[in-house]
Scaffold this active site. Structure first.
Site, short mmCIF file in Angstrom:
data_model
loop_
_atom_site.label_atom_id
_atom_site.label_comp_id
_atom_site.label_asym_id
_atom_site.label_seq_id
_atom_site.Cartn_x
_atom_site.Cartn_y
_atom_site.Cartn_z
N ASP A 41 41.00 47.83 34.63
CA ASP A 41 40.17 49.04 34.64
C ASP A 41 39.75 49.46 36.05
O ASP A 41 39.09 50.48 36.23
CB ASP A 41 38.92 48.83 33.77
CG ASP A 41 38.06 47.69 34.27
OD1 ASP A 41 38.39 47.08 35.31
OD2 ASP A 41 37.04 47.38 33.62
N GLY A 42 40.15 48.64 37.05
CA GLY A 42 39.82 48.99 38.43
C GLY A 42 38.36 48.81 38.78
O GLY A 42 37.91 49.19 39.85
N GLY A 81 44.49 47.08 43.00
CA GLY A 81 44.31 47.59 41.65
C GLY A 81 42.87 47.99 41.36
O GLY A 81 42.59 48.69 40.39
N ARG A 82 41.97 47.49 42.17
CA ARG A 82 40.56 47.89 41.99
C ARG A 82 39.89 48.06 43.34
O ARG A 82 38.69 47.88 43.48
CB ARG A 82 39.82 46.83 41.16
CG ARG A 82 39.88 45.50 41.82
CD ARG A 82 38.94 44.50 41.38
NE ARG A 82 39.48 43.24 41.89
CZ ARG A 82 38.92 42.08 41.75
NH1 ARG A 82 37.80 42.01 41.10
NH2 ARG A 82 39.47 41.01 42.24
N ASP A 84 48.91 36.61 48.06
CA ASP A 84 48.29 37.93 48.27
C ASP A 84 46.85 37.80 48.71
O ASP A 84 46.22 38.80 49.07
CB ASP A 84 48.37 38.78 46.99
CG ASP A 84 47.77 38.08 45.79
OD1 ASP A 84 48.20 36.95 45.50
OD2 ASP A 84 46.86 38.63 45.15
N ASP A 113 39.07 37.48 49.83
CA ASP A 113 39.07 37.43 48.36
C ASP A 113 38.24 36.27 47.81
O ASP A 113 38.76 35.22 47.45
CB ASP A 113 40.49 37.39 47.79
CG ASP A 113 40.84 38.75 47.22
OD1 ASP A 113 40.16 39.72 47.60
OD2 ASP A 113 41.74 38.86 46.39
P1 AMP Z 1 42.73 38.87 42.77
O1 AMP Z 1 42.89 37.76 41.81
O2 AMP Z 1 41.33 39.38 42.85
O3 AMP Z 1 43.31 38.59 44.09
O4 AMP Z 1 43.55 40.11 42.16
C1 AMP Z 1 44.91 40.00 41.87
C2 AMP Z 1 45.50 41.36 41.51
O5 AMP Z 1 44.87 41.86 40.32
C3 AMP Z 1 45.30 42.43 42.56
O6 AMP Z 1 46.46 43.25 42.57
C4 AMP Z 1 44.10 43.17 42.07
O7 AMP Z 1 44.06 44.49 42.57
C5 AMP Z 1 44.32 43.15 40.58
N1 AMP Z 1 43.06 43.29 39.84
C6 AMP Z 1 42.05 42.41 39.74
N2 AMP Z 1 41.04 42.88 38.99
C7 AMP Z 1 41.41 44.11 38.58
C8 AMP Z 1 40.82 45.12 37.79
N3 AMP Z 1 39.59 44.96 37.24
N4 AMP Z 1 41.51 46.26 37.59
C9 AMP Z 1 42.70 46.45 38.13
N5 AMP Z 1 43.33 45.55 38.89
C10 AMP Z 1 42.70 44.39 39.12
MG MG Z 2 43.42 39.47 45.82
#
Ligand code: AMP
Ligand code: MG
Length: 469
Positions: free
Chosen positions: A120-121, A87-88, A242, A252
């Site tokens: 917001d990616g 997502g980002r 994930d 991560d």
């Molecule tokens: P994480 O907790 O970093 O492993 O992220 C979990 C999910 O949330 C993943 O699919 C990421 O791509 C998404 N994600 C985290 N932060 C953002 C962000 N700022 N914008 C879009 N997607 C996000």
């Molecule tokens: Mg992740």
């Protein structure tokens, strides 16, 4: 230059979406890992900081790069989400290292993708600084991990609880295959793509494996990885499926932290209210995650699903012993024990209990063992340890050398990372650079770095860490 055929983007459409990184307004280079770039044959020796900033913000692309966002699912804190995905993050492409190994190069924080959902990616600078410091420190500590290739500021602000400067982190991974990638196809009962994924994972990471032995090897690597984490007091903080790599690398770095004072059920992550990912729960959680992977593999293991389940359950039944053995192996080494005795398990447990009861710093207590070897007066647990460590046919110097090569003096302590972030937010990167330098040699006592070895003062203790997403 990316010298590769970008194998992932040649997989079927269902695996990813093509996406261009959104362009940063005025990127500036914060850090560039030139040593790693050389190992990856990136040919960037002559690039200027401003050229590098463009490359590592997505403004310029590597030749042959074909940016994609990867699809995956995952259990987040036990709840299944059938579609997560990058997502980002954007995978720029793959490169082959000098050693002939394939690596992914990925931008993290470069804007929205089809998987962004409501996000917001983007990334704020704090998590970029944290991931840069911690992933390179982990590598120097010998822990399998994704790497930091570069970090930039974007010149834009991102909106979290407050307005913060934006950053982009460039991550290098031996792949971005996760347990959640398998779950993505399994949840859709898309057996064709599930099989393509498994074949791809086997070819890339575990050549010549059957589906069952692939699973066994993933389990082994996870067990070794978690044992390594535990042995350095590392708490990942968000062991969702994930965030568990198929290759066995740490991936991560969100709300992760190294423990200062030893506390078996320590949690830092602000969002982990139940302590699901507490220090001493990491072994159980890794096994839970692997059980989710096993469920995905059922259709590949045997046409008769009952038979498949039997085979997978047989492997799962061995996990507690595998994990225990890996943990014992690592913890024995920390105590300077190169041979194995029955009594070692209880000695390690009692040693840790003693640290907890006396509220001692995890890292320094182990590091100080080498200087305690010849002391006479001490606590009962140290006397017991001394007797055991002396029962080996090793000289004092051999034991000392071994202890100091196993127990780091410098680990990225949370309060120091936090300070580096706070300074970074004001445009001062001196501490960020200093920490990166010191953590490259974690087992060496470095003069002028005594301040970095000290546990935090009471007012410096960080109670919570945040993903920053
Ligand atoms: P994480 O907790 O970093 O492993 O992220 C979990 C999910 O949330 C993943 O699919 C990421 O791509 C998404 N994600 C985290 N932060 C953002 C962000 N700022 N914008 C879009 N997607 C996000
Ligand atoms: Mg992740």
């Amino acid at each position: 230059m990316i010298k590769s055929n970008n194998s992932y983007s040649e997989l079927p459409e269902a695996f990813f979406k093509e996406i261009m990184p959104s362009s940063a307004i005025s990127p500036e280079l914060l850090a560039f890992n030139s040593q790693l770039a050389k190992e990856l044959q990136l040919d960037l020796e002559k690039s200027t900081p401003s050229e590098l900033a463009k490359l590592f913000s997505g403004l310029d692309l590597f030749p042959n790069s074909k940016p994609i966002a990867l699809a995956y699912a995952g259990h987040q804190f036990g709840n299944f989400v059938p579609q997560l995905g990058d997502g980002r993050a954007v995978l720029l492409g793959e490169v082959i290292s000098i050693e002939g190994e394939r690596f992914d190069i990925q931008l993290k924080g470069s804007g929205q993708t089809p998987f962004s959902r409501r996000g917001d990616g983007r990334s704020s600078l704090g998590p970029v600084i944290r991931e840069y410091i911690v992933s390179e420190a982990m590598n120097a500590l010998g822990v399998p991990t994704t790497r930091a290739l570069a970090a930039v500021t974007t010149g834009e602000m991102v909106f979290r609880e407050e307005e913060l400067p934006g950053g982009i982190f460039t991550r290098v991974a031996s792949s971005h295959l996760r347990i959640g990638t398998f779950q993505y196809f399994a949840a859709r009962q898309d057996i064709t793509n599930l099989k393509i994924l498994a074949d791809y994972a086997i070819e890339r990471h575990y050549p010549d494996s059957t589906y069952l032995s692939f699973f066994e090897k993933v389990c082994h690597n996870q067990a070794r990885l978690i044992a390594h984490w535990m042995s350095i007091g590392f708490i990942h903080g968000v062991m969702n499926t994930d965030n568990m790599s198929i290759s066995g690398e740490t991936i991560d770095y969100g709300p992760c932290a190294f423990m200062d004072i030893f506390k078996a059920d320590q949690v830092y992550s602000f969002i982990d209210r139940q302590g699901r990912y507490a220090y001493n729960n990491q072994i159980q959680i890794a096994q839970w995650n692997l059980t989710r992977l096993a469920e995905c593999l059922i259709p590949l293991i045997d046409d008769d699903s009952q038979e498949a389940i039997k085979k997978l359950e047989a492997v799962l039944a061995t996990l507690p012993t595998i994990f225990e053995n890996e943990w014992l192996k690592k913890m024995r080494l920390k105590l300077g024990l190169l041979d194995e005795m029955e009594e070692d398990g209880p000695l390690i447990v009692d040693f840790l209990n003693d640290l907890q009861v006396r509220g001692q710093d995890f890292t320094n207590s182990f590091r100080n063992l080498s200087s305690q070897l010849e002391q006479k007066d001490a606590f009962p647990i140290l006397m017991r340890w001394r007797e055991r460590v002396r029962s080996q046919s090793l000289s004092t110097q051999e034991i000392i050398d071994h202890l100091d090569a196993t127990n780091p003096a410098n680990i990225p302590r949370n309060h120091l990372i936090e300070k580096a972030i706070q300074l970074g937010l004001t445009g001062d990167y001196t501490l960020f650079n200093r920490l990166n330098e010191v953590y490259q040699s974690p087992f060496t006592i470095q003069s002028g770095c005594e301040d970095l070895q000290k546990p935090p003062e009471v007012h410096e203790i960080i109670q919570n860490t945040f993903c920053g997403t």
